[in-house]
Design a protein around this motif. Structure first.
Motif, PDB file in Angstrom:
ATOM      1  N   HIS A 170      43.646  -9.575 -13.637  1.00 23.02           N
ATOM      2  CA  HIS A 170      43.735  -9.681 -12.227  1.00 23.02           C
ATOM      3  C   HIS A 170      43.433 -11.337 -11.768  1.00 23.02           C
ATOM      4  O   HIS A 170      42.902 -11.077 -10.264  1.00 23.02           O
ATOM      5  N   SER A 171      42.766 -11.351 -12.807  1.00 21.04           N
ATOM      6  CA  SER A 171      41.844 -13.389 -12.493  1.00 21.04           C
ATOM      7  C   SER A 171      42.193 -13.941 -13.305  1.00 21.04           C
ATOM      8  O   SER A 171      42.562 -13.852 -14.750  1.00 21.04           O
ATOM      9  N   ASN A 172      41.718 -15.422 -13.429  1.00 24.35           N
ATOM     10  CA  ASN A 172      41.270 -16.231 -15.102  1.00 24.35           C
ATOM     11  C   ASN A 172      40.302 -16.352 -15.450  1.00 24.35           C
ATOM     12  O   ASN A 172      39.949 -17.759 -16.047  1.00 24.35           O
ATOM     13  N   GLU A 173      39.278 -15.174 -15.255  1.00 26.87           N
ATOM     14  CA  GLU A 173      38.549 -14.617 -15.868  1.00 26.87           C
ATOM     15  C   GLU A 173      38.380 -13.559 -17.029  1.00 26.87           C
ATOM     16  O   GLU A 173      37.398 -12.868 -16.884  1.00 26.87           O
ATOM     17  N   THR A 174      39.230 -13.349 -17.391  1.00 27.20           N
ATOM     18  CA  THR A 174      39.991 -12.304 -18.742  1.00 27.20           C
ATOM     19  C   THR A 174      39.063 -12.487 -19.623  1.00 27.20           C
ATOM     20  O   THR A 174      38.217 -13.450 -20.317  1.00 27.20           O
ATOM     21  N   VAL A 175      38.191 -11.075 -20.303  1.00 26.63           N
ATOM     22  CA  VAL A 175      37.233 -11.282 -20.772  1.00 26.63           C
ATOM     23  C   VAL A 175      38.338 -10.596 -22.682  1.00 26.63           C
ATOM     24  O   VAL A 175      38.980  -9.588 -22.153  1.00 26.63           O
ATOM     25  N   TRP A 176      38.640 -12.427 -23.212  1.00 25.12           N
ATOM     26  CA  TRP A 176      39.961 -11.625 -23.944  1.00 25.12           C
ATOM     27  C   TRP A 176      39.255  -9.947 -25.610  1.00 25.12           C
ATOM     28  O   TRP A 176      38.303 -11.494 -25.730  1.00 25.12           O
ATOM     29  N   PRO A 177      39.186  -9.352 -25.374  1.00 28.73           N
ATOM     30  CA  PRO A 177      38.588  -8.543 -26.426  1.00 28.73           C
ATOM     31  C   PRO A 177      39.249  -8.741 -28.104  1.00 28.73           C
ATOM     32  O   PRO A 177      40.119  -8.845 -27.617  1.00 28.73           O
ATOM     33  N   TRP A 178      38.328  -8.342 -29.254  1.00 28.84           N
ATOM     34  CA  TRP A 178      38.683  -8.459 -30.636  1.00 28.84           C
ATOM     35  C   TRP A 178      40.494  -7.711 -30.607  1.00 28.84           C
ATOM     36  O   TRP A 178      41.036  -9.158 -31.219  1.00 28.84           O
ATOM     37  N   TYR A 179      40.766  -6.999 -30.390  1.00 30.32           N
ATOM     38  CA  TYR A 179      42.209  -6.615 -30.445  1.00 30.32           C
ATOM     39  C   TYR A 179      43.207  -7.682 -29.785  1.00 30.32           C
ATOM     40  O   TYR A 179      44.572  -7.726 -29.875  1.00 30.32           O
ATOM     41  N   SER A 180      43.386  -8.509 -28.995  1.00 35.26           N
ATOM     42  CA  SER A 180      43.911  -9.334 -28.210  1.00 35.26           C
ATOM     43  C   SER A 180      43.894 -10.458 -28.975  1.00 35.26           C
ATOM     44  O   SER A 180      44.851 -11.378 -28.915  1.00 35.26           O
ATOM     45  N   TYR A 181      43.076 -10.132 -30.321  1.00 35.02           N
ATOM     46  CA  TYR A 181      43.634 -11.544 -31.150  1.00 35.02           C
ATOM     47  C   TYR A 181      44.807 -11.553 -32.357  1.00 35.02           C
ATOM     48  O   TYR A 181      44.485 -11.419 -33.519  1.00 35.02           O
ATOM     49  N   VAL A 182      45.180  -9.939 -32.586  1.00 34.98           N
ATOM     50  CA  VAL A 182      45.850  -8.955 -33.646  1.00 34.98           C
ATOM     51  C   VAL A 182      47.068  -8.633 -33.617  1.00 34.98           C
ATOM     52  O   VAL A 182      47.325  -8.140 -32.120  1.00 34.98           O
ATOM     53  N   ALA A 183      47.872  -9.275 -34.168  1.00 39.07           N
ATOM     54  CA  ALA A 183      49.456  -9.463 -33.437  1.00 39.07           C
ATOM     55  C   ALA A 183      49.562  -7.477 -34.523  1.00 39.07           C
ATOM     56  O   ALA A 183      49.534  -7.567 -35.326  1.00 39.07           O
ATOM     57  N   PRO A 184      50.607  -7.189 -33.463  1.00 38.15           N
ATOM     58  CA  PRO A 184      50.982  -7.672 -32.194  1.00 38.15           C
ATOM     59  C   PRO A 184      50.892  -7.408 -31.182  1.00 38.15           C
ATOM     60  O   PRO A 184      51.028  -7.113 -30.263  1.00 38.15           O
ATOM     61  N   VAL A 185      49.267  -5.900 -30.941  1.00 34.99           N
ATOM     62  CA  VAL A 185      48.874  -5.603 -29.997  1.00 34.99           C
ATOM     63  C   VAL A 185      48.421  -7.069 -28.918  1.00 34.99           C
ATOM     64  O   VAL A 185      48.970  -7.148 -27.900  1.00 34.99           O
ATOM     65  N   SER A 186      48.367  -8.054 -30.296  1.00 34.10           N
ATOM     66  CA  SER A 186      47.543  -9.585 -28.465  1.00 34.10           C
ATOM     67  C   SER A 186      48.902  -9.724 -27.927  1.00 34.10           C
ATOM     68  O   SER A 186      48.116  -9.984 -27.020  1.00 34.10           O
ATOM     69  N   TRP A 187      49.898  -9.901 -28.858  1.00 31.70           N
ATOM     70  CA  TRP A 187      51.074 -10.030 -27.759  1.00 31.70           C
ATOM     71  C   TRP A 187      51.309  -9.616 -26.621  1.00 31.70           C
ATOM     72  O   TRP A 187      51.995 -10.201 -24.769  1.00 31.70           O
ATOM     73  N   SER A 188      51.329  -8.069 -26.601  1.00 34.02           N
ATOM     74  CA  SER A 188      51.540  -7.169 -25.406  1.00 34.02           C
ATOM     75  C   SER A 188      50.077  -7.375 -24.537  1.00 34.02           C
ATOM     76  O   SER A 188      50.245  -7.550 -23.078  1.00 34.02           O
ATOM     77  N   VAL A 189      48.951  -7.840 -24.927  1.00 30.52           N
ATOM     78  CA  VAL A 189      47.576  -8.027 -24.062  1.00 30.52           C
ATOM     79  C   VAL A 189      48.217  -8.979 -23.326  1.00 30.52           C
ATOM     80  O   VAL A 189      48.545  -9.222 -21.939  1.00 30.52           O
ATOM     81  N   ALA A 190      48.440  -9.788 -24.046  1.00 31.90           N
ATOM     82  CA  ALA A 190      48.383 -10.893 -23.394  1.00 31.90           C
ATOM     83  C   ALA A 190      50.035 -11.047 -22.149  1.00 31.90           C
ATOM     84  O   ALA A 190      49.737 -11.947 -20.883  1.00 31.90           O
ATOM     85  N   GLU A 191      50.756 -10.314 -21.819  1.00 31.05           N
ATOM     86  CA  GLU A 191      51.783 -10.515 -21.212  1.00 31.05           C
ATOM     87  C   GLU A 191      51.862  -9.726 -20.217  1.00 31.05           C
ATOM     88  O   GLU A 191      51.746 -10.073 -19.268  1.00 31.05           O
ATOM     89  N   HIS A 192      50.821  -8.756 -20.482  1.00 30.28           N
ATOM     90  CA  HIS A 192      50.523  -7.686 -19.413  1.00 30.28           C
ATOM     91  C   HIS A 192      49.844  -8.770 -18.276  1.00 30.28           C
ATOM     92  O   HIS A 192      48.938  -8.448 -17.370  1.00 30.28           O
ATOM     93  N   VAL A 193      48.559  -9.195 -18.978  1.00 31.46           N
ATOM     94  CA  VAL A 193      47.909 -10.336 -18.068  1.00 31.46           C
ATOM     95  C   VAL A 193      48.690 -11.355 -17.505  1.00 31.46           C
ATOM     96  O   VAL A 193      48.194 -10.950 -16.509  1.00 31.46           O
ATOM     97  N   ARG A 194      49.488 -11.876 -18.091  1.00 28.64           N
ATOM     98  CA  ARG A 194      50.464 -12.912 -17.369  1.00 28.64           C
ATOM     99  C   ARG A 194      50.882 -12.187 -16.265  1.00 28.64           C
ATOM    100  O   ARG A 194      50.812 -12.707 -15.444  1.00 28.64           O
ATOM    101  N   GLU A 195      51.459 -11.139 -16.344  1.00 25.91           N
ATOM    102  CA  GLU A 195      52.509 -10.670 -15.592  1.00 25.91           C
ATOM    103  C   GLU A 195      51.147  -9.512 -14.196  1.00 25.91           C
ATOM    104  O   GLU A 195      51.459  -9.916 -12.655  1.00 25.91           O
ATOM    105  N   ALA A 196      50.635  -9.413 -14.889  1.00 27.00           N
ATOM    106  CA  ALA A 196      49.211  -9.010 -13.355  1.00 27.00           C
ATOM    107  C   ALA A 196      48.774 -10.437 -12.850  1.00 27.00           C
ATOM    108  O   ALA A 196      48.432 -10.089 -11.501  1.00 27.00           O
ATOM    109  N   ARG A 197      48.285 -11.389 -13.418  1.00 27.50           N
ATOM    110  CA  ARG A 197      48.394 -12.461 -12.745  1.00 27.50           C
ATOM    111  C   ARG A 197      49.242 -13.028 -11.721  1.00 27.50           C
ATOM    112  O   ARG A 197      49.265 -13.323 -10.403  1.00 27.50           O
ATOM    113  N   GLU A 198      50.278 -13.005 -12.256  1.00 29.19           N
ATOM    114  CA  GLU A 198      51.855 -13.280 -11.198  1.00 29.19           C
ATOM    115  C   GLU A 198      51.669 -12.480  -9.996  1.00 29.19           C
ATOM    116  O   GLU A 198      52.071 -12.453  -9.177  1.00 29.19           O
ATOM    117  N   GLU A 199      51.524 -11.135 -10.206  1.00 30.79           N
ATOM    118  CA  GLU A 199      51.066 -10.686  -9.305  1.00 30.79           C
ATOM    119  C   GLU A 199      50.119 -10.068  -8.439  1.00 30.79           C
ATOM    120  O   GLU A 199      49.945 -10.297  -6.833  1.00 30.79           O
TER     121      GLU A 199
END
Length: 151
Positions: free
Chosen positions: A53-82
C-alpha cells in the motif's frame, strides 16, 4: 513411458524458462505525500502495510520469478489503487477509509495471508492493533459509537 515422462518434464522446464521472458511490472513511483501520522502508527504501517500500500515496495526475490511475479505485481497494483500511503493527501480525512483501515486489520483481513506466510513479522499484535485503533478509530468519534452499537 520413461521417454514420455522425460519429454513432458523437458517441456515443463522449457515453459518455466520461457515465461521468465514475460516481465511483471514492478515499479515504485515517486512518493507524492507520505502518511503524516504519529511515528508509532507509521512504524506499524511501514512494517505491515507499505510493501503493498505504498510506492515504497520492497520487491522480494520471488517477485522476480514468473508466474509468482505476476501475482505479486497485480496484488501491489490493486492495493495501491485501494489505498496508497505514498499519496496520503488523497485519502486523509476520509472517515470511511480510516474506519476501513482499522476494521480490515482488526478482523485479520490485512495483511493478507499470502503476505504473512513470507513476512511473519508483519502480523499485527494486539498492542499494535490498539495503536491503530486509537489513531484511525478514536474514542468519542462517531466511529467509536458505531462500533459499540454492534458489541
Amino acid at each position: 513411458m520413461k521417454k514420455i515422462l522425460l519429454l513432458v518434464s523437458a517441456a515443463v522446464a522449457l515453459a518455466l524458462i520461457a515465461i521468465q521472458l514475460v516481465p511483471a511490472e514492478r515499479s515504485n513511483p515517486p512518493v507524492l505525500a507520505d502518511f503524516d501520522g504519529p511515528d508509532a502508527v507509521k512504524e506499524i504501517l511501514r512494517t505491515s502495510c507499505y510493501d503493498c500500500h505504498s510506492n515504497e515496495t520492497v520487491w522480494p526475490w520471488y517477485s522476480y520469478v514468473a508466474p509468482v511475479s505476476w501475482s505479486v505485481a497485480e496484488h501491489v497494483r490493486e492495493a495501491r489503487e485501494e489505498l496508497n500511503f505514498s499519496d496520503w493527501a488523497s485519502f486523509r480525512g476520509d472517515a470511511h477509509l480510516m474506519e476501513e483501515i482499522y476494521e480490515e486489520t482488526k478482523e485479520g483481513h490485512m495483511p493478507i495471508g499470502s503476505y504473512l506466510r513470507m513476512h511473519p513479522g508483519a502480523k499485527l499484535s494486539e498492542a499494535q492493533l490498539a495503536v491503530l485503533k486509537a489513531y484511525f478509530y478514536p474514542e468519542g468519534s462517531e466511529h467509536d459509537e458505531h462500533e459499540h452499537e454492534h458489541d
